[in-house]
Design a protein around this motif. Structure first.
Motif, mmCIF file in Angstrom:
data_model
loop_
_atom_site.group_PDB
_atom_site.id
_atom_site.type_symbol
_atom_site.label_atom_id
_atom_site.label_comp_id
_atom_site.label_asym_id
_atom_site.label_seq_id
_atom_site.Cartn_x
_atom_site.Cartn_y
_atom_site.Cartn_z
ATOM 1 N N GLY A 36 -1.265 6.163 -24.301
ATOM 2 C CA GLY A 36 -1.178 6.892 -23.044
ATOM 3 C C GLY A 36 -2.322 6.619 -22.096
ATOM 4 N N ASP A 37 -3.363 5.881 -22.563
ATOM 5 C CA ASP A 37 -4.494 5.561 -21.698
ATOM 6 C C ASP A 37 -4.164 4.370 -20.798
ATOM 7 N N ALA A 76 -8.351 8.360 -15.669
ATOM 8 C CA ALA A 76 -6.898 8.501 -15.497
ATOM 9 C C ALA A 76 -6.353 9.512 -16.497
ATOM 10 N N PRO A 77 -5.261 10.194 -16.160
ATOM 11 C CA PRO A 77 -4.680 11.152 -17.107
ATOM 12 C C PRO A 77 -4.040 10.425 -18.281
ATOM 13 N N ARG A 78 -4.254 10.932 -19.476
ATOM 14 C CA ARG A 78 -3.614 10.349 -20.660
ATOM 15 C C ARG A 78 -2.154 10.776 -20.665
ATOM 16 N N LEU A 79 -1.254 9.812 -20.597
ATOM 17 C CA LEU A 79 0.169 10.120 -20.478
ATOM 18 C C LEU A 79 0.744 10.518 -21.833
ATOM 19 N N SER A 121 -13.797 6.429 -8.704
ATOM 20 C CA SER A 121 -12.452 6.360 -9.271
ATOM 21 C C SER A 121 -11.415 6.803 -8.255
ATOM 22 N N VAL A 122 -10.301 6.073 -8.201
ATOM 23 C CA VAL A 122 -9.214 6.469 -7.315
ATOM 24 C C VAL A 122 -8.631 7.806 -7.754
#
Length: 706
Positions: A36-37, A76-79, A121-122
């Motif tokens: 998920g990363d 980033a969010p871990r999906l 970070s975006v």
């Protein structure tokens, strides 16, 4: 346990080859990595953003072929794993690599590798970006209390609320019956159960989102709303997507791409206008967002509501068979009389600007009473074709098997400028000064589109305030909303446009609807054409008389006695749908069989047909095998025995054989069993991949146009 010396990750990339790709991770990287990363990896001479789906201590690649991860996007969010599981189902059902499903589902800004000079970070920047403020309505929907429900609405709402887990409700509500209010009351009840739950409300067209979002902001003043569609600016779309993924937005409104968004606390799904063909993706992975919404609800164990005045025949049959629960709304909420339908045969009539005398009188009567009229023509541009009457030359597109449409360009002053535009490949030319074939300077527009119709209406009704809405207008950001809001404010007397005006709009002062040309679907070669025609006519007719005043619908048709118009005059969808299903059953057509379409394009038609011929030969030995036990993915509730054979038809050119300079052909296959069809595809597609030929090919499951 993963070896520090040999640590690898499997990464999904947006490429049409392979399922996942192995990359080496350093000990520092592997320490915190998990499925998920997000990572940045090398690909050929470029860099790509990928998603980690697995960590492994081994790889089948030679050591010198394994490249290393360039960066981990640790902000980033871990999906979640269940999102990958759902996308795995989508990829399996449509027989495409998982990366082709997963990566395009992410906003473009987030799947672009960060530049060397990027500051921060975006994801951090997007989290600081404010979404639209809650509690702000629109001209049509000022903040206020929700209206009281009718008895039928309360019954439908009670049925839906009573579903504790997965169930599909088909909310069959006639236009003006208040389907939207049922949606909103249900979503409010779901949100009130838990402070973290999320709900998804899907619409078929981008043009419907501003009005719906305004209503939601007025009704749910304390909730953050995320809007997801492809017309948003990149940063805005990414910020809304991130808010939905991280659970900060509890109300998600979007078009078909919204169904592929990971939502951690999703508890309810609404698919409005579920019959609409816009829910079918036409590029890349050709998924049906409606069908995938049902699949997603099934996997998450939550209820889903499919709403429409004219349900798809697939959904109608599912309700008849008991797989979906039917929730009918048979009457309009304001109890006004249905618009009276008049059928006008234009033959031997004194037509002016494409309008018969009775049609012109109906518009004039509505305007004289201070009411609004809507003139519907599902053909944009000035004229479908430019012709030379001396030699018969037509404005054919050099790249496609169609004509270039005459368009008038917006002019700030001076004479109008015209261009010839292909609606399929986008090629554009100036209008020639003389006929390219014979030199005649008198070139004539043939037929009319919405631009020419608008000109005619301005000439016929010089005192009327006229506004047009079609794709040409809507491509200017905010223009569609301006037209709709102006109509709601009463600043427009006469609306003219395409099916963008037919869906979801609640014009309270509209009393007259005119359909200029209703016959296009009656003589189409597509067996779904009558279904689509009835749906759009029912939708556009439903714009009239929504406030309860007397109203009428005028349909100009050369076939006034056609049974389709008889059913339309009674506003009787059930009899029309049942008649269509009887024809489909007798002809062995969907939804009684399941289909897939192999499409091929090449520089020469002979090359495309030859490839399809060899593909057919490769598949013939597999046709009678049927599906093995458990073979092939199955949509929720799909009927059919798993051992039914598959039929391969002959390769043929596509109806538009030439598109954007490429020649196209197709091969249809079908089966009475969905499982058998997918089992066949599992065995057949690898054989096709081994065929040689200078072609591009794609398989489409459940095609809606053949």
């Amino acid at each position: 346990m993963i070896s520090v010396r040999d640590s690898f990750v499997q990464v999904l990339l947006d490429v049409p080859i392979g399922e996942r790709f192995d990359y080496r991770a350093t000990p520092e990287q592997i320490a915190d990595l998990a499925p998920g990363d997000w990572v940045v990896v090398p690909w050929a001479q470029t860099r790509k953003v990928g998603l980690v789906v697995a960590l492994t201590a081994t790889t089948d690649l030679a050591d010198d072929r394994v490249r290393g991860i360039l960066a981990v996007l640790d902000d980033a969010p871990r999906l979640p794993a269940d999102w990958f599981g759902f996308l795995g189902f989508v990829a399996s059902y449509y027989h495409r690599p998982l990366g082709e499903v997963a990566l395009p589902a992410l906003p473009k800004l987030l799947r672009s590798p960060p530049g060397a000079k990027a500051r921060g970070s975006v994801f951090s920047r997007l989290r600081r970006r404010a979404l639209a403020p809650p509690g702000t309505g629109s001209d049509a929907h000022p903040p206020g209390r929700s209206p009281e429900l009718s008895a039928a609405q309360r019954d439908a709402l009670a049925q839906i609320i009573a579903s504790p887990g997965f169930e599909v409700h088909l909310l069959h509500g006639v236009t003006g019956s208040g389907k939207t209010e049922v949606y909103l009351h249900w979503l409010a009840a779901v949100l009130a159960r838990d402070a973290c739950t999320q709900v998804l409300l899907m619409v078929p067209e981008i043009g419907l989102t501003p009005q719906l979002t305004g209503l939601l902001r007025a009704r749910f003043a304390d909730q953050t709303i995320a809007v997801l569609h492809s017309d948003l600016p990149d940063a805005e779309r990414a910020a809304h997507w991130l808010a939905a993924v991280e659970g900060r937005a509890r109300l998600i409104v979007g078009t078909r791409l919204a169904v592929l968004t990971p939502m951690p606390a999703l508890a309810a799904i609404v698919v409005d206008e579920e019959h609409d063909g816009s829910y079918k993706q036409q590029e890349g992975v050709r998924y049906s967002a409606r069908d995938m919404a049902v699949a997603l609800a099934s996997r998450r164990g939550i209820p889903v509501v499919l709403g429409s005045a004219t349900p798809s025949l697939e959904s109608w049959l599912a309700a008849q068979r008991g797989r979906y629960r039917l929730a009918p709304l048979a009457d309009r909420v304001h109890a006004g009389a249905w618009p009276v339908l008049r059928r006008i045969d234009p033959k031997r009539k004194a037509m002016v600007h494409g309008l018969a005398p009775e049609t012109r009188q109906a518009i004039e009567l509505a305007l004289s009473k201070g009411e609004q009229a809507l003139v519907f023509m599902n053909r944009r541009g000035f004229a479908p074709v430019l012709t030379c009457e001396a030699c018969g030359w037509l404005s054919a597109c050099e790249n496609c098997s169609t004509f270039r449409v005459l368009h008038r360009q917006a002019a700030t002053g001076g004479p109008a400028r015209y261009t010839l535009l292909c609606h399929h490949c986008g090629a554009q030319d100036r209008v020639p000064r003389a006929c390219p074939t014979c030199g005649n300077i008198d070139l004539t527009p043939l037929g009319r589109g919405t631009q020419r119709l608008e000109d005619g209406l301005r000439e016929l009704f010089p005192g009327a305030r006229i506004a047009r809405l079609d794709r040409d207008v809507a491509r200017h950001r905010g223009a569609a909303r301006e037209v709709i809001d102006a109509a709601h404010r009463g600043e427009v007397d006469l609306l003219v446009g395409t099916q963008m005006l037919a869906k979801g709009h609640d014009f309270r002062n509209l009393s007259c609807v005119v359909v200029v040309d209703a016959d296009s679907g009656l003589y189409s070669g597509d067996f779904r054409a009558p279904e689509r025609l009835f749906a759009v006519l029912m939708q556009v007719a439903g714009r009239a008389g929504r406030a309860g005043a007397a109203s009428e619908v005028v349909v100009q048709t050369r076939f006034p006695l056609h049974p389709l118009f008889d059913a339309l005059a009674r506003y009787d969808f059930a009899s029309f749908a049942n008649a269509q299903l009887a024809e489909r059953r007798a002809s062995a057509l969907p939804p009684f069989v399941f289909q897939a379409l192999l499409r091929v394009e090449a520089t020469k038609l002979e090359t495309a047909l030859d490839f399809l011929g060899r593909a057919r030969a490769a598949g013939e030995p597999l046709c009678a095998v049927g599906a093995p036990s458990g073979g092939g993915p199955d949509a929720p509730g799909a009927p059919g025995a798993p051992t039914a054979p598959v039929t391969l038809f002959d390769p043929v050119p596509m109806p538009m054989a030439r598109l954007a300079g490429k020649e196209r052909a197709q091969l249809l296959l079908e089966s009475a069993s969905r499982k058998a069809l997918h089992a066949f595809l599992d065995a057949w597609l690898p054989r096709i991949a081994e065929l040689k030929g200078a072609v591009r090919w794609q398989i489409e499951v459940d095609p809606i146009e053949i």
